[in-house]
Structures are given as C-alpha cells and as structure tokens.
Scaffold this motif. Structure first.
Motif, PDB file in Angstrom:
ATOM      1  N   UNK A  20       0.841  -1.203   0.000  1.00 61.34           N
ATOM      2  CA  UNK A  20       0.000   0.000   0.000  1.00 61.34           C
ATOM      3  C   UNK A  20       0.874   1.249   0.000  1.00 61.34           C
ATOM      4  N   UNK A  21       0.503   2.204  -0.849  1.00 63.54           N
ATOM      5  CA  UNK A  21       1.220   3.467  -0.974  1.00 63.54           C
ATOM      6  C   UNK A  21       0.270   4.624  -0.697  1.00 63.54           C
ATOM      7  N   UNK A  22       0.812   5.736  -0.145  1.00 61.76           N
ATOM      8  CA  UNK A  22      -0.014   6.918   0.086  1.00 61.76           C
ATOM      9  C   UNK A  22       0.015   7.814  -1.149  1.00 61.76           C
ATOM     10  N   UNK A  37      -5.335   6.178   4.273  1.00 63.85           N
ATOM     11  CA  UNK A  37      -4.234   6.825   3.555  1.00 63.85           C
ATOM     12  C   UNK A  37      -3.916   6.147   2.229  1.00 63.85           C
ATOM     13  N   UNK A  38      -4.562   5.018   1.936  1.00 65.33           N
ATOM     14  CA  UNK A  38      -4.205   4.238   0.746  1.00 65.33           C
ATOM     15  C   UNK A  38      -4.608   4.984  -0.531  1.00 65.33           C
ATOM     16  N   UNK A  39      -3.610   5.340  -1.305  1.00 66.26           N
ATOM     17  CA  UNK A  39      -3.862   5.933  -2.623  1.00 66.26           C
ATOM     18  C   UNK A  39      -3.657   4.903  -3.721  1.00 66.26           C
ATOM     19  N   UNK A  40      -2.770   3.916  -3.450  1.00 64.25           N
ATOM     20  CA  UNK A  40      -2.490   2.853  -4.418  1.00 64.25           C
ATOM     21  C   UNK A  40      -2.253   1.547  -3.679  1.00 64.25           C
ATOM     22  N   UNK A  41      -2.786   0.451  -4.220  1.00 64.82           N
ATOM     23  CA  UNK A  41      -2.400  -0.870  -3.754  1.00 64.82           C
ATOM     24  C   UNK A  41      -1.814  -1.627  -4.929  1.00 64.82           C
ATOM     25  N   UNK A  75      -7.021  -9.251   2.927  1.00 61.57           N
ATOM     26  CA  UNK A  75      -6.034  -8.403   3.593  1.00 61.57           C
ATOM     27  C   UNK A  75      -6.506  -6.952   3.618  1.00 61.57           C
ATOM     28  N   UNK A  76      -7.106  -6.495   2.524  1.00 62.94           N
ATOM     29  CA  UNK A  76      -7.640  -5.135   2.480  1.00 62.94           C
ATOM     30  C   UNK A  76      -8.760  -4.957   3.505  1.00 62.94           C
ATOM     31  N   UNK A 100     -12.546   0.161  -2.112  1.00 58.24           N
ATOM     32  CA  UNK A 100     -11.591   0.772  -3.034  1.00 58.24           C
ATOM     33  C   UNK A 100     -12.294   1.381  -4.233  1.00 58.24           C
ATOM     34  N   UNK A 101     -11.624   2.351  -4.832  1.00 58.78           N
ATOM     35  CA  UNK A 101     -12.047   2.897  -6.118  1.00 58.78           C
ATOM     36  C   UNK A 101     -11.034   2.479  -7.175  1.00 58.78           C
ATOM     37  N   UNK A 102     -11.481   2.520  -8.428  1.00 59.80           N
ATOM     38  CA  UNK A 102     -10.622   2.000  -9.489  1.00 59.80           C
ATOM     39  C   UNK A 102      -9.320   2.780  -9.621  1.00 59.80           C
ATOM     40  N   UNK A 103      -9.299   4.032  -9.234  1.00 58.74           N
ATOM     41  CA  UNK A 103      -8.060   4.806  -9.318  1.00 58.74           C
ATOM     42  C   UNK A 103      -7.010   4.330  -8.311  1.00 58.74           C
ATOM     43  N   UNK A 104      -7.422   3.514  -7.343  1.00 54.76           N
ATOM     44  CA  UNK A 104      -6.483   3.025  -6.330  1.00 54.76           C
ATOM     45  C   UNK A 104      -5.805   1.708  -6.723  1.00 54.76           C
ATOM     46  N   UNK A 105      -6.261   1.092  -7.803  1.00 53.15           N
ATOM     47  CA  UNK A 105      -5.649  -0.168  -8.246  1.00 53.15           C
ATOM     48  C   UNK A 105      -4.821   0.109  -9.500  1.00 53.15           C
TER      49      UNK A 105
END
Length: 491
Positions: free
Chosen positions: A83-85, A148-152, A134-135, A197-202
């Motif tokens: 996970x990235x911010x 804080x997750x912007x990307x997984x 896990x999410x 999650x939203x699609x922009x986070x994957x």
C-alpha cells in the motif's frame, strides 16, 4: 543482447541474466528477512525487495557489457498487499501470501457475501492468502492506515514502479487478488466496492509481455544500465515458472516444488471448476489456467529433516528408504503444516502422521512426508480431471526437484511422467523470456518458450508401483475429512 529476469521471492530475490538465445549467463541471489510479529502473521518491507534489486543488478552485470541489456521482466510472490499513500510512500509493511490473519474476513467473504457471488465476479472464492481479505483486515484493524491508501499493488509491481514510475500489474498476478474479473480481464467494480476501493487506487492492467515503460534515467544511471531499457509487466511467480518450463497453452502442466507446492494447468479458454476448489487464473501467455496450491511442499521436508530429525543431510535421510517400500508404506502424513489452500480451503488444518506402530522406522516417517506432499498434489489434479482436463505429463521445477527419489514418488502417485528442464530457476528465466517478447525478439510467449526451453530429463512413473499408490491414495484421501471436525476445535 541481454535480458534480466527478477524473481521477488519470499526469502530472497533472484536475478538472472539471459541472452537472446536463452543461455543463462549469471544468477545472483539477495536474501532478506521476514517479520512474524504474531502467530500466523508474515510481513516484509517492500524496500527490502528494492534494495535487493539495487544490489543485485550491478553484481549481475559485472564483467558483461551492460549496454547490451535491452529489457527487464519481474515476477514474484503473489497476493502480497503493498500500500502506498498519495506521495507513493509505503504505508505499512507488505502482508504476504503466507499470512493467515484474515480468517474472519475470509469467512465474511465466503459466507456473507457468498461463494457464488465471489465466483460470479472473480472466478474464485476467498482464501486467507488472497489480497482482498487483507484489504478488509486493514480497513477493520488499521482504519487510519487504510484511509491513507492511494495505491495498492503486488510485490513485483512495487519493483516495477521503482524502475519505471508506472503503477501497473499483469493479469496473472491480479488474478490472485480476488479483485479481478478473471474471465473478462478487468477489475471487478463489485469487489472493489466490497473492499472499499475505487478503481483509481488499483494499478493499470497489462498482459505479462506488454511494455509498461522504460527504466527511468536516474535509476538506470544508479544501476549501471543504459537508458531506454524496456520493462514488461511481468507475472506472478507460478505463471512465470510455467513460461520458464515451456508449459504454455492447453495440453501442458507445470508443478512447482518450492516451500509451497503448485500445479498449474493451462486451459482452452476460461474455465472455473464447479466447486471452486482450484484457482481460475490468467496465464502469462494471454490465456487462462486452473491452479492448485498446497501451502507446504518442500517446506514439509525441511521441517521434518532439519527441525525434527535435526540434520541438514537430506540425501542420507532418503538413502534410508528402501525401494521395496515404495507403495507399501503403512505410515501416512497430512502435509497441512500451515493450513491448506486447495482443494480444502482450510486455514485450521494441521499436519498429522497416521498409522505409526512399534516397528515404524525413521525411514518410514521420512517416506510418509514425501508421499504426503505428492498425495496433496494429486488431490488438486483430481479436481482438474473431474472437469475433463487431460493431464498426461507435467514439467516440474523448484528446490524439491533436487531429490530424484521425490521426483519418482510424485511421478508414481500422479501416474504421469515428469519433465525436468535445463534451467532450474524457472520463474526468473520466464520473467527474462517475457522481457525478450516485450522487446520484439520473439513474436509470442508461446514461440519464445518453444525456442528457448530445453529438456534435461524425464522421470517416468513405475507401472508396478502406480497400482499400489492408487490404494494408498484412497486411504490417505479419507483422512482429512475424518480429522476436519477436530481441526475446527483446535487453536
């Protein structure tokens, strides 16, 4: 020209240098620790993977013309949650594939959301190792971090991001997240919503041999690489191993005898077994496969020989086993030291020896461990055969294949010949092959595998022993159902 294959493993990263003819020129390995904060937890710092790559590439290229490097491909341990911010900084250590903290989240997904719903949207049901549970765990237990997750992404995708600056993944690795609509090769909006999650986070989805970008100039300078090196999307480790052993397209099969064990069977188009006892995943060649995974394979042998018997001398332990006892052993072993994935999906399952007597020997116990792993692989193969998927032979790779005796036992219990290829490091080799396809050296993954993968030897099953193992498998197969209720009562 040269191609680099990177395998982000659980205990080490392996880097392989290959030329365009498929010759392996050098292999480098860099180890790192795994953190076990609590029983059943398994975490690593993604930064340790990147440090391994940064240390490994200059060593890999030492003495070679680095200017000849044209492409890179990475593969790696599947299912791990990175996970990235919003600034692309790591939020928390990665939760790995062998982490079992998500038992309650798996129960929620399989029972409340429902196995039928999951299968309809992803082709799979929930397992503790998968990424989606896990999410959910992170959302419930670490809500501040989850917010804080912007990307997984997955482990090898983090390395690709550090190389290129691109947030990507491939279909084979994404298949194990329980977020991908495997049949239609797109993120499932339903599953993303369930996981918050939203699609922009994957990450963006690619085929394994597609170019996602080039190594960034500053990174290339730091690693001693020329500018313009192409990076392909890569693959999950088992999908890459299938490429590296030539198991591409329907009619093939590949078995990996690593710490865990897998059996990957490419299929004619998308196929999901009726009870979802196997994984329905995308392959690295653009197709699909059924995959079985047992959580303890070579790990069982290491546990028995090193931790219990107290020796590192594997050959001496195997020499105690009498050939006349193959197919005749009265001791049975259930290899569920870490629970089990397929076909049982039971994190509570545990290892067990059954059938010991006063005259049982150390050799009987060792043999039972080797046979128990092979029986568990056969459990997975039986599911595929019930779907009328023919498996008449298989390639095999991984550390367990160093044992000729174990190879013979697996061949006898599965009843098929096993093919060992010349290159032992199949995942890293497959990743380098994918890079060569991405650079246009070969027109397809299938063509690349046909040209570069070469046979070393074939292990033929012994027809005299196959019949004996049939009866032993039938007995062994009844032991898990008999013990299942007891497992549920254990801590």
């Amino acid at each position: 020209m040269y191609f680099i294959g990177i395998d982000i493993g659980t205990s080490a990263t392996k880097l392989l240098l290959m030329d365009e003819k498929g010759s392996v020129l050098r292999l480098v390995q860099k180890t790192y620790p795994t953190c076990f904060l609590e029983p059943g937890w398994s975490e690593q710092s993604p930064e340790s993977w990147w440090k391994a790559v940064c240390a490994g590439i200059p060593e890999l290229l030492d003495g070679f013309d680095a200017g000849e490097v044209k492409g890179m491909g990475a593969c790696g341990q599947m299912h791990g949650l990175v996970t990235l911010d919003k600034s692309d900084r790591i939020i928390r250590p990665a939760i790995l594939w062998n982490d079992s903290r998500t038992r309650y989240q798996v129960d929620y997904l399989n029972h409340d959301v429902g196995r039928a719903t999951l299968a309809r949207h992803t082709g799979n049901v929930a397992y503790t190792g998968f990424t989606a549970p896990k999410l959910l765990w992170m959302r419930e237990e670490e809500p501040e971090n989850f917010g804080r997750v912007a990307r997984m992404m997955l482990p090898k995708d983090y390395v690709n991001y550090r190389l290129t600056g691109v947030h990507s993944t491939d279909f084979s690795d994404a298949s194990g997240t329980l977020l991908l609509d495997v049949e239609h090769k797109r993120w499932s909006k339903t599953m993303l919503s369930i996981c918050g999650l939203r699609e922009r986070q994957v990450p963006e989805l690619f085929e394994s041999s597609e170019v996602i970008g080039e190594v960034m100039p500053d990174v290339a300078d730091a690693l001693g690489l020329p500018h313009g090196v192409k990076v392909c999307a890569g693959a999950g480790d088992n999908a890459a191993a299938a490429v590296g052993t030539g198991s591409v397209g329907a009619g093939h099969c590949n078995i990996v005898m690593g710490t865990a064990g897998t059996i990957l069977i490419p299929t004619e188009g998308y196929l999901c077994d009726k009870e979802n006892q196997l994984h329905a995943f995308c392959s690295a060649d653009g197709g699909w496969n059924l995959m079985g995974c047992i959580l303890s394979a070579a790990g069982c042998a290491r546990w028995w020989v090193e931790d219990v018997v107290g020796t590192g001398d594997y050959p001496s332990e195997e020499e105690r086993i009498q050939e006349s006892n193959l197919g005749q052993n009265g001791v049975y072993f259930l290899p569920y030291l870490m629970g089990e994935r397929t076909p049982h999906n039971d994190p509570r399952a545990r290892g067990a020896f059954v059938g010991m007597r006063m005259d049982t020997t150390r050799a009987d116990m060792t043999q039972a461990v080797l046979e128990g792993v092979a029986f568990a692989l056969r459990d997975c193969l039986q599911v595929a055969r019930a779907e009328e998927v023919d498996v008449n032979a298989s390639t095999i790779c991984g550390g367990g294949t160093h044992s000729r005796l174990w190879n013979s036992i697996v061949a006898d219990i599965l009843g098929i010949p096993l093919i060992i290829t010349q290159t032992e490091q199949a995942p890293a080799f497959g990743a380098a092959m994918l890079a060569s396809v991405a650079c246009g050296v070969y027109p397809s993954v299938k063509d690349c595998s046909r040209r570069l993968v070469h046979l070393k030897e074939t292990v033929w099953p012994d027809r005299r022993i196959i019949a004996s193992y049939q009866g032993h498998y039938f007995t062994w197969h009844q032991m898990y159902p008999a013990l299942k209720g007891i497992y549920q009562q254990m801590l």
